[in-house]
Design a protein around this motif. Structure first.
Motif, mmCIF file in Angstrom:
data_model
loop_
_atom_site.group_PDB
_atom_site.id
_atom_site.type_symbol
_atom_site.label_atom_id
_atom_site.label_comp_id
_atom_site.label_asym_id
_atom_site.label_seq_id
_atom_site.Cartn_x
_atom_site.Cartn_y
_atom_site.Cartn_z
ATOM 1 N N LEU A 1 -15.669 25.996 10.540
ATOM 2 C CA LEU A 1 -16.713 26.727 11.208
ATOM 3 C C LEU A 1 -16.160 27.737 12.176
ATOM 4 N N LEU A 2 -16.708 28.836 12.006
ATOM 5 C CA LEU A 2 -16.606 29.874 13.523
ATOM 6 C C LEU A 2 -17.929 30.304 13.722
ATOM 7 N N ASP A 3 -18.442 29.796 14.771
ATOM 8 C CA ASP A 3 -19.764 30.283 15.350
ATOM 9 C C ASP A 3 -19.220 31.261 16.403
ATOM 10 N N ALA A 4 -19.190 32.551 16.188
ATOM 11 C CA ALA A 4 -18.277 33.237 17.122
ATOM 12 C C ALA A 4 -19.332 33.961 18.225
ATOM 13 N N PRO A 5 -18.665 33.823 19.377
ATOM 14 C CA PRO A 5 -19.480 34.719 20.644
ATOM 15 C C PRO A 5 -19.841 35.796 20.085
ATOM 16 N N CYS A 6 -21.062 36.301 20.508
ATOM 17 C CA CYS A 6 -21.953 37.530 20.057
ATOM 18 C C CYS A 6 -22.789 37.844 21.375
ATOM 19 N N THR A 7 -23.459 38.932 20.959
ATOM 20 C CA THR A 7 -24.504 39.577 21.803
ATOM 21 C C THR A 7 -25.857 38.487 22.043
ATOM 22 N N GLY A 8 -25.820 37.657 21.149
ATOM 23 C CA GLY A 8 -26.869 36.608 21.065
ATOM 24 C C GLY A 8 -28.443 37.094 20.874
ATOM 25 N N LEU A 9 -28.406 38.361 20.359
ATOM 26 C CA LEU A 9 -29.510 39.078 20.311
ATOM 27 C C LEU A 9 -30.371 38.503 19.111
ATOM 28 N N GLY A 10 -29.964 37.427 18.590
ATOM 29 C CA GLY A 10 -30.903 36.568 17.616
ATOM 30 C C GLY A 10 -31.600 35.576 18.201
ATOM 31 N N ALA B 1 -32.123 34.128 14.716
ATOM 32 C CA ALA B 1 -31.607 35.126 13.774
ATOM 33 C C ALA B 1 -30.048 34.840 13.420
ATOM 34 N N MET B 2 -29.835 33.926 12.789
ATOM 35 C CA MET B 2 -28.562 33.435 12.513
ATOM 36 C C MET B 2 -27.920 34.259 11.242
ATOM 37 N N PHE B 3 -26.781 34.688 11.386
ATOM 38 C CA PHE B 3 -26.166 35.358 10.063
ATOM 39 C C PHE B 3 -25.168 34.357 9.607
ATOM 40 N N LEU B 4 -24.876 34.156 8.308
ATOM 41 C CA LEU B 4 -23.929 33.229 7.821
ATOM 42 C C LEU B 4 -23.088 33.830 6.608
ATOM 43 N N ALA B 5 -21.792 33.921 6.674
ATOM 44 C CA ALA B 5 -21.076 34.293 5.392
ATOM 45 C C ALA B 5 -20.068 33.312 5.134
ATOM 46 N N LEU B 6 -19.853 32.902 3.921
ATOM 47 C CA LEU B 6 -19.076 31.943 3.347
ATOM 48 C C LEU B 6 -17.568 32.794 2.727
ATOM 49 N N LEU B 7 -16.648 32.171 3.240
ATOM 50 C CA LEU B 7 -15.330 32.926 3.035
ATOM 51 C C LEU B 7 -14.364 31.881 2.179
ATOM 52 N N ARG B 8 -13.602 32.435 1.278
ATOM 53 C CA ARG B 8 -12.597 31.367 0.640
ATOM 54 C C ARG B 8 -11.386 32.244 0.643
ATOM 55 N N ARG B 9 -10.098 31.532 0.750
ATOM 56 C CA ARG B 9 -8.937 31.816 0.407
ATOM 57 C C ARG B 9 -8.349 31.704 -1.006
#
Length: 442
Positions: A323-332, A433-441
């Motif tokens: 899980l990477l809940d990245a530092p962001c602007t927090g505008l959500g 306003a959470m954004f989620l993207a699921l990635l795979r190698r």
């Protein structure tokens, strides 16, 4: 004998000053201010709305105040400006009688500043009281969404772009950012049940409830660390990663940027039931301690490492889930962080996006083939969401975007800007306003 300052208004005034002078955070300052003045129940709720609401809506109130003052607002003493905003919020947005809003603000300024400033405030607030908010907006900023909804213009522009073809929803989104947030609790699976928690079940998370009232700390499961306070959107981030299938081994989970620990705690509770364990990585010492406290001792937490997550002390390809809940602007999360809209600038984006890309590259490095990586931000801004993911996919040919939507089937109308991504919205879903993207190698 002169009247004393109302404790609730004094507490709110002190919070505004600390936010302005010390770069404090409203949600962290309020509990101490309420305790300092012995405020509970309705008085505490009044002080909370007065402080948080004033900070949220200060852009609107400044436009009104500027029309009532014969000098630039920047030349008004800062403490007096704070008090004028408090008075304007009571007059224009709270059910406070006009005489009470003006008299208590004037008394506050008389005792905290001086008699001359009190007279000035009295005159200004009497002008403010001559019209309601709608009439003032029609006079000072007709058709200006930034002023009407108290958002910096650059934020309005970014949110409009994030809505894409549904920009007609922008007024609803901006209005939702100004709604006081609901207190949402989460039962950590295997440690507590939702039925133990007082409140109304959340719409999408099977573990959440919206607290009907009272102090969350008084809930036994909260006090014992078996449940926590967590926005439903954040719950869904952790649950989407838990629901994603992986091929082969499923034992080593990693939460990069784990502080303050809400998602790590939910992951650890879920991991424990599967014989897996979470390693948290957090740069700051005090936040690392919060992660350890939230996740609790037990089989679901492998440990918390204090380290820079752009150089995580984790072996290449060793993690089954990341899980990477990245530092962001927090505008959500502007509902819960009222000061954030005034602290962030468009110039912050470049630095944050560079950090997000570096963190996501590191998350890809530690993810094993066949594992699952969830990238999340508490921001819908495209530069922090779709553009970061697209750049990472371009830089890693063996990486692919999977369908996160499939793992949140109960959530309607949440298609993100890239196929398979999820975008939650406060005006649609009642969440951050959470954004989620699921990635795979591969």
């Amino acid at each position: 004998m002169r009247k004393g300052v109302d404790p609730a208004r004094l507490a709110a005034f002190e919070v505004l000053k600390a936010v302005r002078v010390d770069d404090g955070y409203t949600n962290l300052l309020l509990p101490a201010a309420l305790a300092r003045h012995g405020l509970t129940g309705r008085d505490a709720a009044f002080a909370t709305e007065l402080a948080s609401g004033t900070i949220r809506r200060q852009g609107t109130y400044d436009a009104v105040l500027a029309a009532c003052i014969d000098r630039p607002l920047r030349k008004v003493e800062a403490k007096v400006h704070d008090a004028l905003r408090l008075g304007a919020h009571q007059l224009l947005a709270m059910r406070v009688p006009t005489h009470a809003a003006i008299d208590t603000t004037v008394t506050l300024v008389r005792q905290q500043v001086n008699q001359g400033a009190a007279g000035f405030c009295n005159a200004v607030l009497r002008k403010v009281a001559t019209q309601d908010l709608d009439a003032w907006l029609a006079q000072v900023a007709p058709g200006d969404l930034a002023v009407a909804h108290s958002h910096p213009a650059w934020v309005v522009d970014r949110l409009r772009s994030a809505l894409g073809g549904r920009a007609d929803e922008l007024p609803d989104l901006l209005a939702a950012d100004n709604d006081p947030p609901r207190v949402t609790l989460v039962a950590r699976p295997g440690r507590a049940t939702r039925e133990e928690l007082p409140g109304t079940p959340t719409a999408y998370s099977p573990y959440g409830v919206v607290l009907d009232g009272g102090d969350p700390a008084s809930v036994p499961a909260i006090a014992e660390g078996r449940a926590g306070v967590q926005d439903e959107g954040s719950q869904l981030v952790a649950l989407a990663l838990v629901a994603a299938p992986v091929s082969g081994r499923d034992e080593r989970w990693v939460d990069l940027c784990a502080g303050p620990g809400g998602k790590a705690a939910l992951l650890a509770a879920s991991a424990a039931s599967r014989g897996a364990a979470v390693t948290g990585v957090e740069l700051h010492h005090h936040r690392a301690r919060l992660v350890a406290r939230a996740a609790g001792a037990g089989p679901g937490l492998a440990g918390v490492v204090q380290a820079d997550a752009t150089q995580a002390p984790i072996a290449d390809g060793s993690a089954d889930r990341v899980l990477l809940d990245a530092p962001c602007t927090g505008l959500g999360a502007l509902r819960r962080r009222p000061e954030a809209r005034w602290r962030r600038t468009a110039a912050d984006l470049g630095e944050l996006v560079a950090l997000q890309r570096a963190l996501l590259a590191e998350a890809v490095r530690v993810l094993r083939p066949g594992g699952a990586l969830l990238y999340a931000t508490c921001s819908p801004v495209l530069a922090e969401t779709a553009e970061v993911v697209a750049a990472t996919l371009d830089a890693h040919p063996g990486l692919r975007l999977d369908d996160a939507r499939a793992h949140l089937p109960a959530v309607p109308d949440a298609d993100g800007p890239l196929p398979g991504t999820v975008q939650l919205w406060p005006h649609r879903h009642g969440t951050d306003a959470m954004f989620l993207a699921l990635l795979r190698r591969e």
